[in-house]
Design a protein around this motif. Structure first.
Motif, PDB file in Angstrom:
ATOM      1  N   PHE A 128      40.184   8.368 -10.007  1.00 57.07           N
ATOM      2  CA  PHE A 128      40.059   6.951  -9.783  1.00 57.07           C
ATOM      3  C   PHE A 128      38.289   6.930  -9.778  1.00 57.07           C
ATOM      4  O   PHE A 128      37.981   7.639  -9.203  1.00 57.07           O
ATOM      5  CB  PHE A 128      41.016   5.691  -8.713  1.00 57.07           C
ATOM      6  CG  PHE A 128      42.239   5.832  -8.651  1.00 57.07           C
ATOM      7  CD1 PHE A 128      42.586   5.295  -9.980  1.00 57.07           C
ATOM      8  CD2 PHE A 128      43.037   6.114  -7.853  1.00 57.07           C
ATOM      9  CE1 PHE A 128      43.860   5.132 -10.503  1.00 57.07           C
ATOM     10  CE2 PHE A 128      44.376   5.689  -8.012  1.00 57.07           C
ATOM     11  CZ  PHE A 128      44.704   5.417  -8.721  1.00 57.07           C
ATOM     12  N   SER A 129      38.152   5.709 -10.777  1.00 59.40           N
ATOM     13  CA  SER A 129      36.413   5.906 -10.730  1.00 59.40           C
ATOM     14  C   SER A 129      35.613   5.728  -9.591  1.00 59.40           C
ATOM     15  O   SER A 129      34.351   6.202  -9.207  1.00 59.40           O
ATOM     16  CB  SER A 129      35.605   3.808 -11.306  1.00 59.40           C
ATOM     17  OG  SER A 129      36.448   5.123 -13.067  1.00 59.40           O
ATOM     18  N   GLU A 130      35.736   4.700  -8.608  1.00 60.99           N
ATOM     19  CA  GLU A 130      35.901   4.303  -7.563  1.00 60.99           C
ATOM     20  C   GLU A 130      34.933   5.306  -6.167  1.00 60.99           C
ATOM     21  O   GLU A 130      34.438   6.028  -5.941  1.00 60.99           O
ATOM     22  CB  GLU A 130      36.507   3.222  -6.118  1.00 60.99           C
ATOM     23  CG  GLU A 130      35.926   3.012  -5.502  1.00 60.99           C
ATOM     24  CD  GLU A 130      36.563   2.015  -4.064  1.00 60.99           C
ATOM     25  OE1 GLU A 130      35.876   1.395  -3.766  1.00 60.99           O
ATOM     26  OE2 GLU A 130      37.381   2.115  -4.590  1.00 60.99           O
ATOM     27  N   ASN A 131      36.530   6.955  -6.172  1.00 63.21           N
ATOM     28  CA  ASN A 131      36.439   7.575  -6.225  1.00 63.21           C
ATOM     29  C   ASN A 131      35.435   9.266  -6.503  1.00 63.21           C
ATOM     30  O   ASN A 131      34.617   9.926  -5.679  1.00 63.21           O
ATOM     31  CB  ASN A 131      37.296   8.175  -5.563  1.00 63.21           C
ATOM     32  CG  ASN A 131      38.629   7.542  -4.790  1.00 63.21           C
ATOM     33  OD1 ASN A 131      38.276   6.520  -3.792  1.00 63.21           O
ATOM     34  ND2 ASN A 131      40.091   7.596  -4.932  1.00 63.21           N
ATOM     35  N   LEU A 132      35.203   8.613  -7.780  1.00 63.63           N
ATOM     36  CA  LEU A 132      34.317   9.437  -8.769  1.00 63.63           C
ATOM     37  C   LEU A 132      33.159   9.007  -7.816  1.00 63.63           C
ATOM     38  O   LEU A 132      32.434  10.080  -8.155  1.00 63.63           O
ATOM     39  CB  LEU A 132      35.091   9.401  -9.915  1.00 63.63           C
ATOM     40  CG  LEU A 132      35.751  10.120 -10.153  1.00 63.63           C
ATOM     41  CD1 LEU A 132      35.990   9.918 -11.973  1.00 63.63           C
ATOM     42  CD2 LEU A 132      36.838  11.695 -10.055  1.00 63.63           C
ATOM     43  N   TYR A 133      32.353   8.216  -8.192  1.00 61.44           N
ATOM     44  CA  TYR A 133      31.752   7.790  -7.754  1.00 61.44           C
ATOM     45  C   TYR A 133      30.649   7.947  -6.148  1.00 61.44           C
ATOM     46  O   TYR A 133      30.063   8.517  -6.223  1.00 61.44           O
ATOM     47  CB  TYR A 133      31.336   6.003  -8.042  1.00 61.44           C
ATOM     48  CG  TYR A 133      30.585   5.740  -9.546  1.00 61.44           C
ATOM     49  CD1 TYR A 133      29.789   6.016  -9.895  1.00 61.44           C
ATOM     50  CD2 TYR A 133      32.256   5.267  -9.884  1.00 61.44           C
ATOM     51  CE1 TYR A 133      29.285   5.384 -11.128  1.00 61.44           C
ATOM     52  CE2 TYR A 133      31.610   4.168 -11.194  1.00 61.44           C
ATOM     53  CZ  TYR A 133      30.708   4.909 -11.806  1.00 61.44           C
ATOM     54  OH  TYR A 133      30.599   3.663 -13.161  1.00 61.44           O
ATOM     55  N   LYS A 134      31.967   8.138  -5.140  1.00 56.67           N
ATOM     56  CA  LYS A 134      31.558   8.728  -4.182  1.00 56.67           C
ATOM     57  C   LYS A 134      31.334  10.325  -3.878  1.00 56.67           C
ATOM     58  O   LYS A 134      30.490  11.014  -3.394  1.00 56.67           O
ATOM     59  CB  LYS A 134      32.412   8.301  -2.966  1.00 56.67           C
ATOM     60  CG  LYS A 134      32.826   7.339  -3.313  1.00 56.67           C
ATOM     61  CD  LYS A 134      33.870   6.775  -1.448  1.00 56.67           C
ATOM     62  CE  LYS A 134      33.963   5.431  -1.893  1.00 56.67           C
ATOM     63  NZ  LYS A 134      35.233   4.536  -0.662  1.00 56.67           N
ATOM     64  N   ALA A 135      32.429  10.509  -5.355  1.00 54.83           N
ATOM     65  CA  ALA A 135      32.200  12.777  -4.466  1.00 54.83           C
ATOM     66  C   ALA A 135      31.062  12.806  -5.579  1.00 54.83           C
ATOM     67  O   ALA A 135      29.611  13.459  -5.263  1.00 54.83           O
ATOM     68  CB  ALA A 135      33.365  12.811  -5.750  1.00 54.83           C
ATOM     69  N   LEU A 136      30.532  12.341  -6.728  1.00 55.48           N
ATOM     70  CA  LEU A 136      29.308  12.233  -7.223  1.00 55.48           C
ATOM     71  C   LEU A 136      27.866  12.184  -6.079  1.00 55.48           C
ATOM     72  O   LEU A 136      27.059  12.751  -5.942  1.00 55.48           O
ATOM     73  CB  LEU A 136      29.012  11.217  -8.237  1.00 55.48           C
ATOM     74  CG  LEU A 136      27.764  12.039  -9.724  1.00 55.48           C
ATOM     75  CD1 LEU A 136      27.809  13.041  -9.809  1.00 55.48           C
ATOM     76  CD2 LEU A 136      28.137  11.259 -10.696  1.00 55.48           C
ATOM     77  N   GLU A 137      28.336  11.218  -5.198  1.00 60.08           N
ATOM     78  CA  GLU A 137      27.370  10.490  -4.611  1.00 60.08           C
ATOM     79  C   GLU A 137      27.027  12.272  -3.521  1.00 60.08           C
ATOM     80  O   GLU A 137      25.558  12.831  -3.330  1.00 60.08           O
ATOM     81  CB  GLU A 137      27.190   9.794  -3.627  1.00 60.08           C
ATOM     82  CG  GLU A 137      26.712   8.081  -4.498  1.00 60.08           C
ATOM     83  CD  GLU A 137      27.001   7.277  -3.608  1.00 60.08           C
ATOM     84  OE1 GLU A 137      28.503   7.304  -2.242  1.00 60.08           O
ATOM     85  OE2 GLU A 137      26.374   6.363  -3.382  1.00 60.08           O
TER      86      GLU A 137
END
Length: 300
Positions: A128-137
Motif C-alpha cells: 500500500f502507498s503508506e508503506n511504500l513511502y516508508k520503504a523509500l525513506e
C-alpha cells in the motif's frame, strides 16, 4: 537486542493498543506480544502493563522510550549514510508499486523500461502507498509508484514527487443504491450510508478518513477489505458504498458498479517518487523520465 523489537515497542506506544499496532506492523498479535516480552526479558524490566481490559506504560517504559527513539533514529541515519558506499552502477532497480498497478495499465511501462535498459534487473515490491513511502525513506526500495498522500508529518528523509496523472475521488455503489442515479454526492451525504472501506494502509483510507475527521463526520463502517476486488463485490451486492480514485474505479467496476463524483473535488493523484538525495542517480533519473513520458501517451 533486535532493532525490530524497538520499532515494535514504539508502534505499540504510539497506538496504545496491541491489536492496532500488530495490524500496522503486518504481524500477528501473539507474535508482537512475544517480541515485546522478549525485549522486557532482555532489559529485565516491565515496559508495558497489559491485560485484556487495560493498557498502561510503566515508568521504565517511559524512560526506555526516549532511548528507543534515539537508537532507531541513529540506526536510520547510519543506514542512510551508507548509500555512498553502494555500487550504484550495479544494474538493479527496486521499484515499490501499489497493488492496483496492473489494473491501471502501468505495469507494462515499468517492464518496458527494463527491456530498454539492457542488463537491468528490476525487482517489484508490492504494498500500500503508506508503506511504500516508508520503504523509500529507509532505502528498502529505490523508487516508488504510489498515490499522493497528504502527510501531516514531515518525512524523516526528503522525498521528491513527480506527477504521473491527476485524478479525483469518487463514491462507488450498487445498482439499487439511492446514489446510483446521481451525478455527484457530498461527503455529508456519504456519512449517512453504510461504508465498506479499504485497508487502513491504503491511500484511499487515509485521504477519506482525514477529510471525515476534518468535517467532523462519523463513518458508519460495516466492513474493511484488504483488496479492491472484494470491496467492489460487496458494493455491487448493495451492502454499502465505498470510495476509490476515478481511474481505479473505472478499471475495477463491473456492469453493476455505479460511479458517482464527490463534490467538492477531492484530488487523487498518482506519482513516481524518489529520495531527494538519490533522484539524480542515473538509473533512477532515467526511470522517472521514462514513466512521465510514457504515461503522457495514456488516455486518462
Amino acid at each position: 537486542m533486535d532493532i525490530r523489537a524497538l520499532y515494535s515497542f514504539l508502534k505499540v506506544i504510539e497506538k496504545k493498543n496491541f491489536s492496532e499496532a500488530s495490524e500496522e506492523l503486518n504481524m500477528t498479535q501473539p507474535t508482537l506480544s512475544q517480541q515485546i516480552s522478549k525485549l522486557e526479558d532482555e532489559l529485565g524490566v516491565r515496559l508495558i502493563n497489559r491485560t485484556t481490559r487495560s493498557f498502561a506504560i510503566t515508568d521504565a517504559g517511559r524512560e526506555f522510550e526516549k532511548y528507543a527513539r534515539s537508537i532507531t533514529a541513529l540506526f536510520e541515519e547510519a543506514t542512510d549514510s551508507l548509500i555512498q558506499y553502494r555500487n550504484v552502477s550495479t544494474r538493479q532497480l527496486r521499484i515499490g508499486v501499489v497493488p492496483t498497478l496492473g489494473r491501471i495499465h502501468l505495469t507494462k511501462y515499468v517492464l518496458s523500461f527494463g527491456q530498454k535498459e539492457m542488463g537491468l534487473e528490476i525487482e517489484l515490491v508490492e504494498d500500500f502507498s503508506e508503506n511504500l513511502y516508508k520503504a523509500l525513506e529507509r532505502n528498502k526500495v529505490d523508487v516508488i509508484i504510489a498515490n499522493r498522500i497528504p502527510f501531516k508529518e514531515k518525512h524523516h528523509v526528503s522525498i521528491e514527487q513527480y506527477s504521473l496523472f491527476q485524478g479525483r475521488m469518487v463514491a462507488v455503489c450498487g445498482p439499487e443504491h439511492r446514489f446510483s442515479g446521481e451525478k455527484t454526492v457530498t461527503l455529508e451525504e456519504c456519512a449517512e450510508e453504510p461504508i465498506i472501506r479499504l485497508s487502513s494502509h491504503s491511500s484511499v483510507f487515509i485521504i477519506i478518513d482525514r477529510l471525515f475527521k476534518k468535517l467532523r463526520l462519523r463513518q458508519k463502517v460495516i466492513c474493511s477489505c484488504e483488496t479492491t476486488s472484494n470491496m467492489i463485490s460487496l458494493v455491487d451486492a448493495n451492502y454499502g458504498i465505498s470510495f476509490l480514485s476515478d481511474r481505479i474505479a473505472k478499471n475495477y467496476a463491473t456492469d453493476k458498479t455505479c460511479i458517482v463524483k464527490i463534490t467538492p473535488k477531492i484530488h487523487a493523484d498518482m506519482v513516481v517518487c524518489a529520495r531527494n538525495d538519490r533522484k539524480d542517480e542515473d538509473i533512477i533519473s532515467k526511470f522517472i523520465t521514462h514513466m512521465q513520458a510514457v504515461v503522457k501517451t495514456e488516455d486518462p
